[in-house]
Design a protein around this motif. Sequence first.
Motif, PDB file in Angstrom:
ATOM      1  N   ILE A   1       0.839  -1.203   0.000  1.00 56.03           N
ATOM      2  CA  ILE A   1       0.000   0.000   0.000  1.00 56.03           C
ATOM      3  C   ILE A   1       0.871   1.248   0.000  1.00 56.03           C
ATOM      4  O   ILE A   1       0.624   2.196  -0.761  1.00 56.03           O
ATOM      5  N   THR A   2       1.906   1.268   0.831  1.00 54.94           N
ATOM      6  CA  THR A   2       2.812   2.415   0.890  1.00 54.94           C
ATOM      7  C   THR A   2       3.526   2.619  -0.442  1.00 54.94           C
ATOM      8  O   THR A   2       3.624   3.745  -0.944  1.00 54.94           O
ATOM      9  N   ALA A   3       4.033   1.528  -1.007  1.00 56.25           N
ATOM     10  CA  ALA A   3       4.737   1.631  -2.281  1.00 56.25           C
ATOM     11  C   ALA A   3       3.802   2.088  -3.397  1.00 56.25           C
ATOM     12  O   ALA A   3       4.205   2.858  -4.275  1.00 56.25           O
ATOM     13  N   ALA A   4       2.557   1.652  -3.355  1.00 60.81           N
ATOM     14  CA  ALA A   4       1.596   2.091  -4.373  1.00 60.81           C
ATOM     15  C   ALA A   4       1.355   3.597  -4.265  1.00 60.81           C
ATOM     16  O   ALA A   4       1.277   4.297  -5.283  1.00 60.81           O
ATOM     17  N   GLY A   5       1.242   4.093  -3.052  1.00 60.26           N
ATOM     18  CA  GLY A   5       1.070   5.539  -2.869  1.00 60.26           C
ATOM     19  C   GLY A   5       2.285   6.319  -3.341  1.00 60.26           C
ATOM     20  O   GLY A   5       2.154   7.361  -3.994  1.00 60.26           O
ATOM     21  N   LEU A   6       3.485   5.817  -3.040  1.00 58.46           N
ATOM     22  CA  LEU A   6       4.700   6.488  -3.499  1.00 58.46           C
ATOM     23  C   LEU A   6       4.804   6.470  -5.023  1.00 58.46           C
ATOM     24  O   LEU A   6       5.217   7.458  -5.636  1.00 58.46           O
ATOM     25  N   GLN A   7       4.408   5.370  -5.618  1.00 60.02           N
ATOM     26  CA  GLN A   7       4.424   5.284  -7.078  1.00 60.02           C
ATOM     27  C   GLN A   7       3.417   6.250  -7.688  1.00 60.02           C
ATOM     28  O   GLN A   7       3.677   6.874  -8.714  1.00 60.02           O
ATOM     29  N   PHE A   8       2.284   6.387  -7.049  1.00 62.42           N
ATOM     30  CA  PHE A   8       1.254   7.310  -7.532  1.00 62.42           C
ATOM     31  C   PHE A   8       1.765   8.742  -7.492  1.00 62.42           C
ATOM     32  O   PHE A   8       1.542   9.528  -8.412  1.00 62.42           O
ATOM     33  N   VAL A   9       2.486   9.092  -6.422  1.00 63.49           N
ATOM     34  CA  VAL A   9       3.067  10.434  -6.321  1.00 63.49           C
ATOM     35  C   VAL A   9       4.145  10.612  -7.379  1.00 63.49           C
ATOM     36  O   VAL A   9       4.231  11.663  -8.022  1.00 63.49           O
ATOM     37  N   ARG A  10       4.959   9.598  -7.580  1.00 62.21           N
ATOM     38  CA  ARG A  10       6.064   9.683  -8.539  1.00 62.21           C
ATOM     39  C   ARG A  10       5.561   9.859  -9.973  1.00 62.21           C
ATOM     40  O   ARG A  10       6.081  10.669 -10.719  1.00 62.21           O
ATOM     41  N   GLU A  11       4.546   9.091 -10.345  1.00 61.20           N
ATOM     42  CA  GLU A  11       4.035   9.169 -11.719  1.00 61.20           C
ATOM     43  C   GLU A  11       3.215  10.421 -11.966  1.00 61.20           C
ATOM     44  O   GLU A  11       3.121  10.890 -13.094  1.00 61.20           O
ATOM     45  N   GLY A  12       2.575  10.935 -10.936  1.00 63.78           N
ATOM     46  CA  GLY A  12       1.745  12.119 -11.100  1.00 63.78           C
ATOM     47  C   GLY A  12       0.506  11.845 -11.930  1.00 63.78           C
ATOM     48  O   GLY A  12       0.080  12.670 -12.711  1.00 63.78           O
ATOM     49  N   ALA A  13      -0.076  10.660 -11.737  1.00 62.46           N
ATOM     50  CA  ALA A  13      -1.282  10.300 -12.486  1.00 62.46           C
ATOM     51  C   ALA A  13      -2.416  11.258 -12.120  1.00 62.46           C
ATOM     52  O   ALA A  13      -2.486  11.765 -11.011  1.00 62.46           O
ATOM     53  N   THR A  14      -3.274  11.500 -13.063  1.00 61.78           N
ATOM     54  CA  THR A  14      -4.365  12.440 -12.826  1.00 61.78           C
ATOM     55  C   THR A  14      -5.608  11.705 -12.338  1.00 61.78           C
ATOM     56  O   THR A  14      -5.977  10.661 -12.848  1.00 61.78           O
ATOM     57  N   VAL A  15      -6.195  12.256 -11.330  1.00 67.27           N
ATOM     58  CA  VAL A  15      -7.461  11.780 -10.800  1.00 67.27           C
ATOM     59  C   VAL A  15      -8.414  12.960 -10.876  1.00 67.27           C
ATOM     60  O   VAL A  15      -8.045  14.080 -10.540  1.00 67.27           O
ATOM     61  N   THR A  16      -9.618  12.725 -11.320  1.00 61.79           N
ATOM     62  CA  THR A  16     -10.527  13.833 -11.592  1.00 61.79           C
ATOM     63  C   THR A  16     -10.972  14.567 -10.339  1.00 61.79           C
ATOM     64  O   THR A  16     -11.239  15.750 -10.384  1.00 61.79           O
ATOM     65  N   PHE A  17     -11.043  13.907  -9.192  1.00 57.76           N
ATOM     66  CA  PHE A  17     -11.618  14.553  -8.020  1.00 57.76           C
ATOM     67  C   PHE A  17     -10.587  15.026  -6.997  1.00 57.76           C
ATOM     68  O   PHE A  17     -10.946  15.692  -6.049  1.00 57.76           O
ATOM     69  N   THR A  18      -9.324  14.665  -7.131  1.00 60.62           N
ATOM     70  CA  THR A  18      -8.307  15.122  -6.181  1.00 60.62           C
ATOM     71  C   THR A  18      -7.013  15.418  -6.920  1.00 60.62           C
ATOM     72  O   THR A  18      -6.751  14.858  -7.980  1.00 60.62           O
ATOM     73  N   PRO A  19      -6.173  16.275  -6.365  1.00 56.76           N
ATOM     74  CA  PRO A  19      -4.836  16.444  -6.935  1.00 56.76           C
ATOM     75  C   PRO A  19      -4.051  15.143  -6.766  1.00 56.76           C
ATOM     76  O   PRO A  19      -4.174  14.474  -5.739  1.00 56.76           O
ATOM     77  N   PRO A  20      -3.266  14.746  -7.756  1.00 56.62           N
ATOM     78  CA  PRO A  20      -2.593  13.455  -7.691  1.00 56.62           C
ATOM     79  C   PRO A  20      -1.632  13.315  -6.508  1.00 56.62           C
ATOM     80  O   PRO A  20      -1.563  12.268  -5.900  1.00 56.62           O
ATOM     81  N   ASP A  21      -0.913  14.377  -6.187  1.00 56.73           N
ATOM     82  CA  ASP A  21       0.009  14.272  -5.060  1.00 56.73           C
ATOM     83  C   ASP A  21      -0.736  14.042  -3.748  1.00 56.73           C
ATOM     84  O   ASP A  21      -0.313  13.244  -2.914  1.00 56.73           O
ATOM     85  N   PHE A  22      -1.852  14.735  -3.569  1.00 56.91           N
ATOM     86  CA  PHE A  22      -2.625  14.586  -2.341  1.00 56.91           C
ATOM     87  C   PHE A  22      -3.132  13.157  -2.187  1.00 56.91           C
ATOM     88  O   PHE A  22      -3.016  12.560  -1.116  1.00 56.91           O
ATOM     89  N   ALA A  23      -3.695  12.606  -3.250  1.00 60.20           N
ATOM     90  CA  ALA A  23      -4.212  11.237  -3.194  1.00 60.20           C
ATOM     91  C   ALA A  23      -3.085  10.250  -2.903  1.00 60.20           C
ATOM     92  O   ALA A  23      -3.248   9.314  -2.113  1.00 60.20           O
ATOM     93  N   GLY A  24      -1.943  10.433  -3.525  1.00 63.02           N
ATOM     94  CA  GLY A  24      -0.810   9.548  -3.285  1.00 63.02           C
ATOM     95  C   GLY A  24      -0.326   9.615  -1.849  1.00 63.02           C
ATOM     96  O   GLY A  24      -0.027   8.599  -1.230  1.00 63.02           O
ATOM     97  N   TYR A  25      -0.243  10.836  -1.313  1.00 60.55           N
ATOM     98  CA  TYR A  25       0.209  10.984   0.067  1.00 60.55           C
ATOM     99  C   TYR A  25      -0.799  10.423   1.062  1.00 60.55           C
ATOM    100  O   TYR A  25      -0.419   9.928   2.126  1.00 60.55           O
ATOM    101  N   VAL A  26      -2.078  10.473   0.735  1.00 55.20           N
ATOM    102  CA  VAL A  26      -3.093   9.860   1.605  1.00 55.20           C
ATOM    103  C   VAL A  26      -2.890   8.347   1.631  1.00 55.20           C
ATOM    104  O   VAL A  26      -2.933   7.717   2.696  1.00 55.20           O
ATOM    105  N   VAL A  27      -2.635   7.752   0.469  1.00 55.04           N
ATOM    106  CA  VAL A  27      -2.392   6.308   0.405  1.00 55.04           C
ATOM    107  C   VAL A  27      -1.112   5.957   1.166  1.00 55.04           C
ATOM    108  O   VAL A  27      -1.061   4.963   1.894  1.00 55.04           O
ATOM    109  N   VAL A  28      -0.070   6.765   1.023  1.00 53.51           N
ATOM    110  CA  VAL A  28       1.175   6.541   1.770  1.00 53.51           C
ATOM    111  C   VAL A  28       0.905   6.630   3.269  1.00 53.51           C
ATOM    112  O   VAL A  28       1.397   5.797   4.048  1.00 53.51           O
ATOM    113  N   ALA A  29       0.123   7.613   3.695  1.00 54.23           N
ATOM    114  CA  ALA A  29      -0.190   7.764   5.115  1.00 54.23           C
ATOM    115  C   ALA A  29      -0.969   6.556   5.643  1.00 54.23           C
ATOM    116  O   ALA A  29      -0.721   6.096   6.769  1.00 54.23           O
TER     117      ALA A  29
END
Length: 122
Positions: A36-64
């Motif tokens: 789960i942590t690695a998936a969040g870090l990967q999400f932050v690294r790639e900067g994938a777009t999510v329509t309802f949240t900024p990508p960095d925020f969503a990634g950091y929530v998953v990391v948290a």
Amino acid sequence: MRLARALHALAVKLFDDGVLRLVFEHARNVAIASVITAAGLQFVREGATVTFTPPDFAGYVVVAIGLSLLLLNFIDGLWRLAKLRSHLAWQVALAAAYVLLAWRLAQLVLLFKTGGGGAMPF
């Protein structure tokens, strides 16, 4: 004769008292929380777009969430170690080993997820 009694006591502790099951449960929990942590870090690294949240925020929530799960599992392990009333040095050594293994497992999962080869950095 003394060795046979010690091995038998160890076998009883591991198999009959459920210590081996607890070790595997903690290992499974560490693996899942690391993924789960690695998936969040990967999400932050790639900067994938999510329509309802900024990508960095969503990634950091998953990391948290992943780090919180690791911390809860760590606290559970310390709680169980404290019940055993083993030597403090043994508890500190096991806690340090747990932290190092969890960190390396998260790095390994992230390395496999990104498809990178080569050595893992510390």
